[in-house]
Design an enzyme around this catalytic site. Structure first.
Site, PDB file in Angstrom:
ATOM      1  N   HIS A 123       0.877  -1.238  -0.051  1.00 13.70           N
ATOM      2  CA  HIS A 123      -0.186   0.146  -0.196  1.00 13.70           C
ATOM      3  C   HIS A 123       0.662   1.403  -0.024  1.00 13.70           C
ATOM      4  O   HIS A 123       0.449   2.327  -0.310  1.00 13.70           O
ATOM      5  CB  HIS A 123      -1.022   0.109   1.274  1.00 13.70           C
ATOM      6  CG  HIS A 123      -0.342   0.283   2.428  1.00 13.70           C
ATOM      7  ND1 HIS A 123       0.025  -0.912   3.430  1.00 13.70           N
ATOM      8  CD2 HIS A 123       0.230   1.409   3.192  1.00 13.70           C
ATOM      9  CE1 HIS A 123       0.419  -0.234   4.711  1.00 13.70           C
ATOM     10  NE2 HIS A 123       0.342   1.107   4.208  1.00 13.70           N
ATOM     11  N   ASP A 153      -0.009  -7.415   1.148  1.00 13.79           N
ATOM     12  CA  ASP A 153       0.322  -6.044   1.515  1.00 13.79           C
ATOM     13  C   ASP A 153       1.982  -6.147   1.438  1.00 13.79           C
ATOM     14  O   ASP A 153       2.335  -5.397   2.204  1.00 13.79           O
ATOM     15  CB  ASP A 153      -0.255  -5.466   2.769  1.00 13.79           C
ATOM     16  CG  ASP A 153       0.030  -4.273   2.860  1.00 13.79           C
ATOM     17  OD1 ASP A 153       0.060  -3.446   1.623  1.00 13.79           O
ATOM     18  OD2 ASP A 153      -0.233  -3.427   3.865  1.00 13.79           O
ATOM     19  N   SER A 229       4.890   2.059   8.104  1.00 14.89           N
ATOM     20  CA  SER A 229       4.363   1.083   7.033  1.00 14.89           C
ATOM     21  C   SER A 229       5.663   0.558   6.289  1.00 14.89           C
ATOM     22  O   SER A 229       6.571   1.436   5.535  1.00 14.89           O
ATOM     23  CB  SER A 229       3.713   1.851   5.888  1.00 14.89           C
ATOM     24  OG  SER A 229       2.396   1.782   6.635  1.00 14.89           O
TER      25      SER A 229
END
Length: 483
Positions: A123, A153, A229
């Site tokens: 993402h 992901d 992230s």
């Protein structure tokens, strides 16, 4: 609310406690690897520092800067605005004088190879076409996207001109982690620069988190915030045990509930990229499974719900050929216990597409082992990919013919009648019409849609009204549009 986020042994490296204090420690039960873990009892025992571990791990953590700018002509923008107004009441005006769209993303990544391979979250680079990597010493380099795997992901990018002396982070063993083990999260929260936070493993094998198809996460209370992230979750040996991917938060900040993708899945994605693949190929079972409720567990003589129940089988699938039957309860995959469909999917996906694996099952009152051949889902007919470009509620959708391979990729049941929606462009007519990835278009204006050619022919017709039937998760929904 779940928010995605765009360390030798420590004792030997830290201050040694006096011999008397060491002897006074209370020994805890042995860990999985047979070593004893001691509970600190004296002040000296707890005067420790994680600095040696950070010095080892931090150079392997990078910042990931991604961007995407889409140029569009005035004519194209005007045509889109007009059609939006006609079908969806989109107000006039726009997205800048030329209708250009710009996207930017900031995240973290981990160097896993001296050649410049970096693992990050999918993402972080979703829809992006330009990526730059900033090392811990602030040097920046252009990078190429090698592989995106939205189902986990995870994504792999590679520094185009890697400098000498890169420090890759060694892989650890996520299966050896125990609740209560110390871990550290390293990343770039809020874009302030590389930051290290420390905590413990709060839980293992967390499912139902909702940030990826393969839901099997390490939960930690190490502070994880937006920008972390793709950053590293590190054990006390300086080894990578997970990739930070999400937090549970209602404010966007860390509330001590963070999630990381286990390094076992990270390895599988990195290995695929090293092999030159642009997609990760996973084994096909050809069976639909479901969770075990307390009532089902009681009816099968189990003292608690565990395993996954085989609900149906596809003909000539590996599941059928292995001798699995409807009603079988799968308890283990190569000796690893599975407690729900998410855990089963994770364990099975790690097996790859070659060789075989063994399921421990319960059939009736007897336990037995079945051997399942590993291989990819077959492409029983060509996908015939169609990107709809004609004026219709499907404009901006990409559809494909269904097959076991497509069903596996999109996580839809098979067999199923219709064509599957593979992707939907953001802010497109199809998105406004409510189409979603994984939908199966069954019919349009009463005409059955068996292939992508059928849909192409139908959408080239001029209709003042549209009646669309789609199969979403086994339920057929009908929508109406007029213009």
């Amino acid at each position: 609310m779940l928010t995605r986020l765009a360390l030798p042994a420590l004792a030997a490296a830290l201050v040694a406690a006096p011999a008397a204090a060491q002897m006074a420690r209370t020994e805890a039960p042995p860990a999985k690897d047979g070593t004893a873990k001691a509970v600190p009892l004296s002040k000296t025992d707890v005067q420790l520092s994680f600095a040696p571990v950070v010095k080892r791990a931090a150079p392997s953590v990078v910042n990931v800067y991604a961007s995407h700018v889409e140029k569009r002509s005035n004519a194209r923008a005007s045509a889109m605005d007009e059609f939006m107004r006609r079908f969806f009441g989109e107000p006039e005006g726009g997205r800048g004088p030329r209708g250009d769209r710009a996207q930017r993303s900031l995240g973290s990544g981990v160097l896993v190879d001296g050649s410049g391979l970096v693992i990050t979250n999918a993402h972080v680079i979703d829809n992006m076409n330009e990526v730059r990597i900033a090392l811990s010493d602030r040097r920046e380099f252009e990078a190429a996207i090698l592989l995106r795997d939205p189902r986990t992901d995870l994504a792999v990018v590679k520094i185009k001109t890697p400098p000498a002396g890169l420090t890759p982070m060694p892989f650890g063993d996520a299966d050896a982690l125990e609740v209560g083990d110390f871990v550290m999260a390293i990343g770039n929260p809020f874009g302030v620069g590389q930051t290290v936070t420390q905590g413990i493993v709060s839980a293992l094998a967390r499912t139902q988190v909702g940030s990826a198809d393969y839901q099997y996460f390490i939960q930690t209370d190490a502070a994880i915030n937006p920008g972390n992230s793709g950053g590293a979750l590190v054990d006390l040996r300086g080894q990578l045990v997970g990739i930070n991917t999400a937090i549970y938060s209602q404010s966007g900040g860390s509330h001590g509930i963070g999630f990381a993708i286990p390094v076992s899945m990270v390895k599988a994605v990195v290995d695929a990229a090293r092999d030159g693949l642009t997609v990760v190929r996973r084994p096909w079972l050809g069976a639909r499974i479901q969770s075990v409720s307390p009532d089902i567990a009681d009816s099968m003589g189990l003292d608690h719900p565990t395993g996954v129940l085989v609900a149906s089988l596809q003909a000539k699938s590996p599941a059928e050929e292995a001798g699995l039957k409807r009603g079988d309860l799968i308890l283990t995959v190569d000796g690893q216990t599975v407690d729900d469909p998410e855990a089963f999917g994770y364990r099975f996906a790690l097996k790859g597409i070659q060789g075989q694996t063994r399921f421990g099952i319960l059939r009736g009152t007897g336990r037995q082992t079945v051997t399942v051949k590993l291989g990819p889902a077959p492409e029983t007919r060509p996908r015939d990919v169609l990107k709809v470009r004609t004026r219709s509620p499907f404009l901006g959708a990409t559809v494909v013919n269904t097959s076991p391979a497509v069903a596996e990729d999109l996580q839809v049941d098979f067999p199923v009648e219709g064509v599957a929606v593979q992707a939907v462009d953001d802010n497109s007519f199809a998105a406004r019409a409510g189409l979603q990835k994984g939908d199966v278009v069954v019919s349009v204006n009463g005409m059955p849609v068996a292939t992508t050619k059928d849909l192409d022919r139908i959408t080239r017709s001029s209709f003042n009204a549209w009646e669309i039937a789609i199969n979403r998760g086994g339920e057929v929904l009908t929508s109406y549009f007029s213009g």
